[in-house]
Design an enzyme around this catalytic site. Structure first.
Site, PDB file in Angstrom:
ATOM      1  N   HIS A  96     -15.980 -25.322 -13.728  1.00  0.00           N
ATOM      2  CA  HIS A  96     -17.288 -24.672 -13.786  1.00  0.00           C
ATOM      3  C   HIS A  96     -17.822 -24.471 -15.200  1.00  0.00           C
ATOM      4  O   HIS A  96     -18.972 -24.091 -15.375  1.00  0.00           O
ATOM      5  CB  HIS A  96     -17.261 -23.329 -13.049  1.00  0.00           C
ATOM      6  CG  HIS A  96     -18.482 -23.140 -12.164  1.00  0.00           C
ATOM      7  ND1 HIS A  96     -18.510 -22.253 -11.107  1.00  0.00           N
ATOM      8  CD2 HIS A  96     -19.703 -23.710 -12.217  1.00  0.00           C
ATOM      9  CE1 HIS A  96     -19.720 -22.291 -10.541  1.00  0.00           C
ATOM     10  NE2 HIS A  96     -20.459 -23.171 -11.191  1.00  0.00           N
ATOM     11  N   ASP A 119     -20.047 -18.675  -5.390  1.00  0.00           N
ATOM     12  CA  ASP A 119     -18.732 -18.659  -6.041  1.00  0.00           C
ATOM     13  C   ASP A 119     -17.973 -17.416  -5.577  1.00  0.00           C
ATOM     14  O   ASP A 119     -18.583 -16.379  -5.273  1.00  0.00           O
ATOM     15  CB  ASP A 119     -18.965 -18.577  -7.565  1.00  0.00           C
ATOM     16  CG  ASP A 119     -17.791 -19.049  -8.414  1.00  0.00           C
ATOM     17  OD1 ASP A 119     -18.056 -19.597  -9.504  1.00  0.00           O
ATOM     18  OD2 ASP A 119     -16.618 -18.871  -7.996  1.00  0.00           O
ATOM     19  N   HIS A 121     -16.184 -16.047  -7.706  1.00  0.00           N
ATOM     20  CA  HIS A 121     -16.124 -15.417  -9.036  1.00  0.00           C
ATOM     21  C   HIS A 121     -17.501 -15.363  -9.681  1.00  0.00           C
ATOM     22  O   HIS A 121     -18.364 -16.194  -9.385  1.00  0.00           O
ATOM     23  CB  HIS A 121     -15.180 -16.229  -9.935  1.00  0.00           C
ATOM     24  CG  HIS A 121     -13.869 -16.547  -9.307  1.00  0.00           C
ATOM     25  ND1 HIS A 121     -13.601 -17.757  -8.689  1.00  0.00           N
ATOM     26  CD2 HIS A 121     -12.741 -15.808  -9.191  1.00  0.00           C
ATOM     27  CE1 HIS A 121     -12.363 -17.754  -8.227  1.00  0.00           C
ATOM     28  NE2 HIS A 121     -11.807 -16.582  -8.517  1.00  0.00           N
ATOM     29  N   ASP A 123     -17.992 -15.635 -13.065  1.00  0.00           N
ATOM     30  CA  ASP A 123     -18.028 -16.594 -14.198  1.00  0.00           C
ATOM     31  C   ASP A 123     -18.934 -16.092 -15.317  1.00  0.00           C
ATOM     32  O   ASP A 123     -19.643 -16.879 -15.950  1.00  0.00           O
ATOM     33  CB  ASP A 123     -18.482 -17.975 -13.730  1.00  0.00           C
ATOM     34  CG  ASP A 123     -17.496 -18.595 -12.747  1.00  0.00           C
ATOM     35  OD1 ASP A 123     -17.752 -19.740 -12.304  1.00  0.00           O
ATOM     36  OD2 ASP A 123     -16.487 -17.954 -12.419  1.00  0.00           O
ATOM     37  N   HIS A 136     -14.164 -21.747 -17.863  1.00  0.00           N
ATOM     38  CA  HIS A 136     -14.774 -21.826 -16.520  1.00  0.00           C
ATOM     39  C   HIS A 136     -15.031 -20.430 -15.938  1.00  0.00           C
ATOM     40  O   HIS A 136     -15.727 -20.308 -14.938  1.00  0.00           O
ATOM     41  CB  HIS A 136     -13.950 -22.707 -15.578  1.00  0.00           C
ATOM     42  CG  HIS A 136     -12.643 -22.097 -15.144  1.00  0.00           C
ATOM     43  ND1 HIS A 136     -11.949 -22.622 -14.076  1.00  0.00           N
ATOM     44  CD2 HIS A 136     -11.903 -21.075 -15.607  1.00  0.00           C
ATOM     45  CE1 HIS A 136     -10.823 -21.920 -13.906  1.00  0.00           C
ATOM     46  NE2 HIS A 136     -10.780 -20.969 -14.828  1.00  0.00           N
ATOM     47  N   ASP A 227     -19.559 -23.494  -6.567  1.00  0.00           N
ATOM     48  CA  ASP A 227     -18.119 -23.580  -6.807  1.00  0.00           C
ATOM     49  C   ASP A 227     -17.451 -23.661  -5.447  1.00  0.00           C
ATOM     50  O   ASP A 227     -17.625 -22.764  -4.620  1.00  0.00           O
ATOM     51  CB  ASP A 227     -17.670 -22.309  -7.551  1.00  0.00           C
ATOM     52  CG  ASP A 227     -16.221 -22.335  -7.964  1.00  0.00           C
ATOM     53  OD1 ASP A 227     -15.890 -21.733  -9.001  1.00  0.00           O
ATOM     54  OD2 ASP A 227     -15.409 -22.963  -7.255  1.00  0.00           O
ATOM     55  N   ASP A 229     -14.730 -22.988  -4.437  1.00  0.00           N
ATOM     56  CA  ASP A 229     -13.856 -21.850  -4.079  1.00  0.00           C
ATOM     57  C   ASP A 229     -14.630 -20.674  -3.480  1.00  0.00           C
ATOM     58  O   ASP A 229     -14.027 -19.654  -3.116  1.00  0.00           O
ATOM     59  CB  ASP A 229     -12.961 -21.402  -5.250  1.00  0.00           C
ATOM     60  CG  ASP A 229     -13.710 -20.690  -6.365  1.00  0.00           C
ATOM     61  OD1 ASP A 229     -13.207 -20.729  -7.517  1.00  0.00           O
ATOM     62  OD2 ASP A 229     -14.762 -20.058  -6.133  1.00  0.00           O
ATOM     63  N   GLU A 272     -15.057 -27.613  -9.212  1.00  0.00           N
ATOM     64  CA  GLU A 272     -13.737 -27.025  -8.975  1.00  0.00           C
ATOM     65  C   GLU A 272     -12.964 -27.641  -7.806  1.00  0.00           C
ATOM     66  O   GLU A 272     -12.021 -27.020  -7.322  1.00  0.00           O
ATOM     67  CB  GLU A 272     -13.828 -25.486  -8.842  1.00  0.00           C
ATOM     68  CG  GLU A 272     -14.370 -24.796 -10.091  1.00  0.00           C
ATOM     69  CD  GLU A 272     -13.361 -24.647 -11.241  1.00  0.00           C
ATOM     70  OE1 GLU A 272     -12.169 -24.968 -11.044  1.00  0.00           O
ATOM     71  OE2 GLU A 272     -13.771 -24.211 -12.329  1.00  0.00           O
TER      72      GLU A 272
END
Ligand code: X8A
Ligand code: MN
Ligand code: MN
Length: 305
Positions: A96, A119, A121, A123, A136, A227, A229, A272
């Site tokens: 990312h 995401d 996260h 980030d 990332h 992302d 994830d 990712e």
């Protein structure tokens, strides 16, 4: 979409542990043919070659600074060229950190953007708050106007100009946010639909509120930074930082279907995907095929046929 849609892949890889193989797996899963099959014109720009840096020692705690800075500068130029040709840019990561170049290049070509960040996260660690030093986990700190006072001078990063306002950023899917990140999100008043809000409102209401929020002032082109994830590891396990309690396959695809309907989608990152993090071939294939379906949803595919 009509045949006038052209999709270009600025496929980018970081010399990293496995995430550099994501783009070729997504290609091998037939993304180009499937996009063409749904009426899209596609141009594949191939993989961007990045300069290798022999001893890219950490700067403070930040790792791979020189190679990531240089890679993102090349990516920014590539995305600018794609946008100047009037195309919708698709950047396949890679990790990312590549969103730095993708967002910078997109904004350099089209001006002010809305950013939808899907995401687990946020980030948004700064170089000084990052617990791991991995870039990332930091990309947004380099592109947000409001965080520029928090960014130290870093080699090969001086070309980056901030280009996104915190009020033009919306998160969907957050469930693993560092304390320092949470503090910044509150301080800046960033719009967040964490997995709690996804559960509370349902993905349809989340998307409705996301689009209302982003178009409340001036409608701007949308940069979707997705992302993999964000989706639950039971569906997309082959990724570097999996977190339980993620989006279902259906929610993940609905997000891109909804944004496609706005007609404002101007650039997409899909990052990712890391085949080395899949325990079985099935793990890898499930991750890759879900990534492909998310992208097909961005470009008009509807599950009704
Ligand atoms: C949540 N922040 C992390 C993860 C960033 C993930 C990047 B992405 O692109 O996949 O979203 C993790 C920090 N934690 C690691 C484990 C110990 C606690 C801190 C970081 O390294 O900044
Ligand atoms: Mn991310
Ligand atoms: Mn993530």
């Amino acid at each position: 979409p009509g045949s006038d849609w052209v999709f270009v892949f600025t496929v980018c890889v970081q010399p990293r542990d496995g995430v550099e193989r994501g783009p070729d797996l997504i290609r091998a899963a037939g993304l180009r043919d499937k996009l063409q099959g749904q009426g899209c014109a596609v141009k594949d720009y191939g993989n961007l070659a990045f300069e290798e840096f022999a001893n890219d020692e950490p700067v403070g705690r930040v790792k791979n600074v020189r190679s990531v800075g240089s890679a993102n500068q090349r990516l920014s130029e590539a995305v600018q060229a794609v946008k100047r040709d009037g195309h919708t840019s698709v950047m396949l990561g890679g990790d990312h950190s590549l969103a730095i170049g993708s967002i910078h290049g997109h904004s350099a070509a089209v001006g002010e953007l809305s950013v939808v960040w899907v995401d687990a996260h946020a980030d948004i660690n700064t170089p000084l708050t990052s617990p791991t030093g991995n870039i990332h986990g930091q990309p947004l700190s380099y592109v947000l106007y409001e965080l520029q006072s928090k960014i130290p001078v870093l080699p090969n990063f001086s070309w980056i100009k901030p280009c996104v306002s915190a009020k033009d950023l919306v998160y969907i899917g957050l469930r693993d946010v560092d304390p320092s990140e949470h503090h910044l999100l509150k301080l800046l008043g960033v719009k967040v639909f964490s997995m709690t809000e996804v559960d509370q409102l349902g993905v349809s209401k989340v998307m409705e509120e996301t689009c209302d929020y982003l178009s409340a002032r001036v409608k701007k082109p949308i940069h979707l930074s997705y992302d993999i994830d964000a989706i639950d590891p039971s569906v997309t396990p082959a990724t570097g930082t999996p977190v339980v309690g993620g989006l279902s396959y259906r929610e993940g695809v609905y997000i891109s279907e909804h944004l496609s309907q706005t007609g404002l989608l101007s650039a997409v990152d899909l990052v990712e995907v890391n085949p080395l993090r899949g325990r079985t071939e099935q793990d890898v294939q499930s991750t890759v095929h879900t990534a492909v379906d998310v992208l097909l949803g961005c470009f008009g595919r509807r599950r009704e046929g």
